[in-house]
Design a protein around this motif. Structure first.
Motif, PDB file in Angstrom:
ATOM      1  N   ALA A 256       7.666 -19.347  44.666  1.00  6.99           N
ATOM      2  CA  ALA A 256       7.952 -20.537  45.468  1.00  6.99           C
ATOM      3  C   ALA A 256       8.211 -21.769  44.606  1.00  6.99           C
ATOM      4  CB  ALA A 256       6.793 -20.809  46.420  1.00  6.99           C
ATOM      5  N   GLU A 257       7.552 -21.857  43.451  1.00  3.81           N
ATOM      6  CA  GLU A 257       7.586 -23.087  42.664  1.00  3.81           C
ATOM      7  C   GLU A 257       8.451 -23.027  41.415  1.00  3.81           C
ATOM      8  OE1 GLU A 257       3.549 -24.328  41.915  1.00  3.81           O
ATOM      9  OE2 GLU A 257       2.999 -24.076  44.015  1.00  3.81           O
ATOM     10  N   ARG A 258       8.845 -21.838  40.984  1.00  3.56           N
ATOM     11  CA  ARG A 258       9.643 -21.763  39.747  1.00  3.56           C
ATOM     12  C   ARG A 258      11.003 -22.417  39.957  1.00  3.56           C
ATOM     13  NH1 ARG A 258      10.955 -15.272  39.487  1.00  3.56           N
ATOM     14  NH2 ARG A 258      12.271 -15.212  41.338  1.00  3.56           N
ATOM     15  N   THR A 259      11.582 -22.866  38.864  1.00  2.81           N
ATOM     16  CA  THR A 259      12.866 -23.578  38.915  1.00  2.81           C
ATOM     17  C   THR A 259      13.986 -22.750  38.278  1.00  2.81           C
ATOM     18  OG1 THR A 259      12.308 -24.685  36.836  1.00  2.81           O
ATOM     19  CG2 THR A 259      11.743 -25.850  38.875  1.00  2.81           C
ATOM     20  N   TRP A 260      13.784 -21.461  38.114  1.00  2.00           N
ATOM     21  CA  TRP A 260      14.762 -20.579  37.491  1.00  2.00           C
ATOM     22  C   TRP A 260      14.931 -19.340  38.363  1.00  2.00           C
ATOM     23  CZ3 TRP A 260       9.962 -21.878  35.770  1.00  2.00           C
ATOM     24  CH2 TRP A 260       8.979 -20.886  35.798  1.00  2.00           C
ATOM     25  N   GLU A 261      16.027 -18.633  38.132  1.00  2.00           N
ATOM     26  CA  GLU A 261      16.317 -17.406  38.879  1.00  2.00           C
ATOM     27  C   GLU A 261      15.554 -16.225  38.280  1.00  2.00           C
ATOM     28  OE1 GLU A 261      18.203 -17.251  41.677  1.00  2.00           O
ATOM     29  OE2 GLU A 261      18.319 -19.436  41.489  1.00  2.00           O
ATOM     30  N   ASP A 262      15.380 -15.184  39.088  1.00  2.00           N
ATOM     31  CA  ASP A 262      14.728 -13.971  38.635  1.00  2.00           C
ATOM     32  C   ASP A 262      15.589 -13.274  37.577  1.00  2.00           C
ATOM     33  OD1 ASP A 262      12.627 -12.202  38.644  1.00  2.00           O
ATOM     34  OD2 ASP A 262      13.307 -11.066  40.391  1.00  2.00           O
ATOM     35  N   TYR A 263      14.958 -12.601  36.651  1.00  2.00           N
ATOM     36  CA  TYR A 263      15.663 -11.812  35.637  1.00  2.00           C
ATOM     37  C   TYR A 263      16.504 -10.757  36.354  1.00  2.00           C
ATOM     38  CZ  TYR A 263      16.232  -9.166  31.256  1.00  2.00           C
ATOM     39  OH  TYR A 263      16.740  -8.525  30.142  1.00  2.00           O
ATOM     40  N   SER A 264      17.768 -10.642  35.980  1.00  2.00           N
ATOM     41  CA  SER A 264      18.680  -9.837  36.790  1.00  2.00           C
ATOM     42  C   SER A 264      19.202  -8.562  36.125  1.00  2.00           C
ATOM     43  CB  SER A 264      19.876 -10.699  37.215  1.00  2.00           C
ATOM     44  OG  SER A 264      20.566 -11.156  36.069  1.00  2.00           O
ATOM     45  N   VAL A 265      18.782  -8.281  34.887  1.00  2.00           N
ATOM     46  CA  VAL A 265      19.272  -7.085  34.204  1.00  2.00           C
ATOM     47  C   VAL A 265      18.328  -5.925  34.514  1.00  2.00           C
ATOM     48  CG1 VAL A 265      19.932  -6.080  31.983  1.00  2.00           C
ATOM     49  CG2 VAL A 265      20.205  -8.539  32.374  1.00  2.00           C
ATOM     50  N   GLY A 266      18.894  -4.822  35.026  1.00  2.00           N
ATOM     51  CA  GLY A 266      18.088  -3.636  35.332  1.00  2.00           C
ATOM     52  C   GLY A 266      18.122  -2.660  34.170  1.00  2.00           C
ATOM     53  N   ARG A 267      18.337  -1.389  34.473  1.00  2.00           N
ATOM     54  CA  ARG A 267      18.438  -0.369  33.423  1.00  2.00           C
ATOM     55  C   ARG A 267      19.686  -0.656  32.610  1.00  2.00           C
ATOM     56  NH1 ARG A 267      16.253   4.671  32.640  1.00  2.00           N
ATOM     57  NH2 ARG A 267      17.574   6.248  31.666  1.00  2.00           N
ATOM     58  N   ALA A 268      19.501  -0.922  31.323  1.00  2.00           N
ATOM     59  CA  ALA A 268      20.646  -1.334  30.503  1.00  2.00           C
ATOM     60  C   ALA A 268      20.381  -1.063  29.031  1.00  2.00           C
ATOM     61  CB  ALA A 268      20.936  -2.821  30.716  1.00  2.00           C
TER      62      ALA A 268
ATOM     63  N   ALA B 164      19.935  -1.671  25.065  1.00  2.00           N
ATOM     64  CA  ALA B 164      19.037  -2.595  24.368  1.00  2.00           C
ATOM     65  C   ALA B 164      19.703  -3.926  24.059  1.00  2.00           C
ATOM     66  CB  ALA B 164      18.526  -1.951  23.081  1.00  2.00           C
ATOM     67  N   ILE B 165      20.951  -3.898  23.641  1.00  2.00           N
ATOM     68  CA  ILE B 165      21.619  -5.150  23.260  1.00  2.00           C
ATOM     69  C   ILE B 165      21.803  -6.055  24.470  1.00  2.00           C
ATOM     70  CG2 ILE B 165      23.723  -6.159  22.282  1.00  2.00           C
ATOM     71  CD1 ILE B 165      21.834  -4.843  20.229  1.00  2.00           C
ATOM     72  N   ALA B 166      22.117  -5.476  25.620  1.00  2.00           N
ATOM     73  CA  ALA B 166      22.252  -6.288  26.839  1.00  2.00           C
ATOM     74  C   ALA B 166      20.932  -6.967  27.172  1.00  2.00           C
ATOM     75  CB  ALA B 166      22.717  -5.422  28.007  1.00  2.00           C
ATOM     76  N   HIS B 167      19.832  -6.203  27.085  1.00  2.00           N
ATOM     77  CA  HIS B 167      18.521  -6.788  27.369  1.00  2.00           C
ATOM     78  C   HIS B 167      18.138  -7.830  26.324  1.00  2.00           C
ATOM     79  CE1 HIS B 167      16.937  -4.949  30.950  1.00  2.00           C
ATOM     80  NE2 HIS B 167      17.231  -3.736  30.530  1.00  2.00           N
ATOM     81  N   LEU B 168      18.402  -7.552  25.061  1.00  2.00           N
ATOM     82  CA  LEU B 168      18.022  -8.501  24.017  1.00  2.00           C
ATOM     83  C   LEU B 168      18.824  -9.794  24.120  1.00  2.00           C
ATOM     84  CD1 LEU B 168      17.605  -5.995  21.082  1.00  2.00           C
ATOM     85  CD2 LEU B 168      15.772  -7.305  22.173  1.00  2.00           C
ATOM     86  N   GLY B 169      20.100  -9.679  24.464  1.00  2.00           N
ATOM     87  CA  GLY B 169      20.897 -10.876  24.686  1.00  2.00           C
ATOM     88  C   GLY B 169      20.342 -11.696  25.836  1.00  2.00           C
ATOM     89  N   ALA B 170      19.973 -11.003  26.923  1.00  2.00           N
ATOM     90  CA  ALA B 170      19.394 -11.692  28.075  1.00  2.00           C
ATOM     91  C   ALA B 170      18.042 -12.315  27.719  1.00  2.00           C
ATOM     92  CB  ALA B 170      19.248 -10.713  29.244  1.00  2.00           C
ATOM     93  N   LEU B 171      17.224 -11.585  26.962  1.00  2.00           N
ATOM     94  CA  LEU B 171      15.913 -12.118  26.553  1.00  2.00           C
ATOM     95  C   LEU B 171      16.054 -13.342  25.652  1.00  2.00           C
ATOM     96  CD1 LEU B 171      13.538  -9.097  25.804  1.00  2.00           C
ATOM     97  CD2 LEU B 171      13.291 -10.862  27.567  1.00  2.00           C
ATOM     98  N   ASP B 172      17.085 -13.354  24.822  1.00  2.00           N
ATOM     99  CA  ASP B 172      17.329 -14.536  23.995  1.00  2.00           C
ATOM    100  C   ASP B 172      17.496 -15.760  24.889  1.00  2.00           C
ATOM    101  OD1 ASP B 172      17.901 -16.146  21.744  1.00  2.00           O
ATOM    102  OD2 ASP B 172      20.044 -15.722  21.911  1.00  2.00           O
ATOM    103  N   GLY B 173      18.257 -15.599  25.983  1.00  2.00           N
ATOM    104  CA  GLY B 173      18.432 -16.702  26.934  1.00  2.00           C
ATOM    105  C   GLY B 173      17.144 -17.087  27.620  1.00  2.00           C
ATOM    106  N   VAL B 174      16.325 -16.095  27.974  1.00  2.00           N
ATOM    107  CA  VAL B 174      15.030 -16.361  28.618  1.00  2.00           C
ATOM    108  C   VAL B 174      14.132 -17.154  27.672  1.00  2.00           C
ATOM    109  CG1 VAL B 174      12.902 -15.269  29.469  1.00  2.00           C
ATOM    110  CG2 VAL B 174      15.135 -14.366  30.167  1.00  2.00           C
TER     111      VAL B 174
END
Length: 201
Positions: free
Chosen positions: A103-115, A117-127
Motif C-alpha cells: 500500500a505504501e511503497r512508491t515503486w512497482e513490483d519486480y516484474s522478471v519471472g523465470r529468466a 541470469a543476465i536478465a535478472h542481474l541487469g534488473a537487479l542492478d536497477g533495483v
C-alpha cells in the motif's frame, strides 16, 4: 474485535510518536520514523526480490548467481530487523505486513519471472540503484537531526553498494564498461543487459 488492535500510523509527515529518544523532539522523531518506514519497506521488498531471483534464475550462470544471492538475502534481512528496531526505539510502530508494504511503497513490483541470469542481474542492478539512491537521500535528510539513524543507514549502504558491485561484475566488460549503461527501470535494464551480453559473445 474493535479496539483490540492499534493501527500503525499512516505514511504521513504529520505522524508524531508519544515519545522518542532523549535529545530529539517528538516531531523530529516522527519525521525520522516516516523516512525509516519507507526504508523498511524497500529492504523487505529487496529481500523478497533477491529470493525470487534465487528461485527463478536459469542458464549457464545459474549456480554462480543462485549461490551469490543467499548471503545478500541474509544481510538484507538483518538490515530489515535493525531498521524496524530503530523505528520502535524512536517511539514508532514498525509496519512489517505485506499489506502495508504494497500500500505504501512508491515503486512497482519486480516484474522478471523465470529468466536468464543476465536478465535478472541487469534488473537487479536497477533495483539496487533505486534503493541506494533513496538510502543516500535518507542519510542526507537525517544529517544533524539523528546521527544514530544516519549511521545505521550508512552502514546499510556499505553492504548495499558492495552487493551492487557483485551484480555489476557480471554485467561489466573486460574494458570496464557497464553493459546496462544509463538504462533505468528494472525491466529495461534487464533487457539491455541481455542485448549487450549477446553482442559480446
Amino acid at each position: 474485535m474493535e479496539g483490540e488492535f492499534t493501527v500503525a500510523a499512516s505514511n504521513s509527515p504529520a505522524y508524531s510518536p508519544a515519545y522518542t529518544v532523549p535529545g530529539m523532539t517528538e516531531a523530529e522523531g516522527g519525521e525520522v520514523i516516516e523516512r525509516l518506514r519507507l526504508r523498511l519497506h524497500a529492504l523487505n521488498d529487496l529481500a523478497l526480490t533477491l529470493k525470487h531471483v534465487h528461485w527463478n534464475v536459469v542458464g549457464p550462470h545459474f549456480i554462480a548467481v543462485h549461490e551469490m544471492l543467499d548471503p545478500q538475502v541474509d544481510s538484507v534481512r538483518a538490515m530489515v530487523d535493525a531498521t524496524a528496531e530503530r523505528i520502535a526505539t524512536l517511539g514508532g510502530s514498525p509496519a512489517g505486513t505485506p499489506g502495508a508494504l504494497t500500500a505504501e511503497r512508491t515503486w512497482e513490483d519486480y516484474s522478471v519471472g523465470r529468466a536468464d541470469a543476465i536478465a535478472h542481474l541487469g534488473a537487479l542492478d536497477g533495483v539496487y540503484s533505486g534503493i541506494i539512491e533513496d538510502h543516500r537521500a535518507a542519510v542526507a535528510a537525517t544529517d544533524g537531526v539523528d546521527p544514530v539513524t544516519q549511521d545505521l543507514l550508512i552502514e546499510h549502504l556499505r553492504s548495499l553498494e558492495l552487493f551492487q558491485w557483485f551484480v555489476r561484475a557480471h554485467l561489466e566488460s573486460a574494458g570496464g564498461t557497464l553493459g546496462t549503461g544509463a538504462a533505468r527501470g528494472e525491466t529495461v535494464v534487464g533487457r539491455v543487459a541481455v542485448q549487450q551480453a549477446s553482442r559480446q559473445s
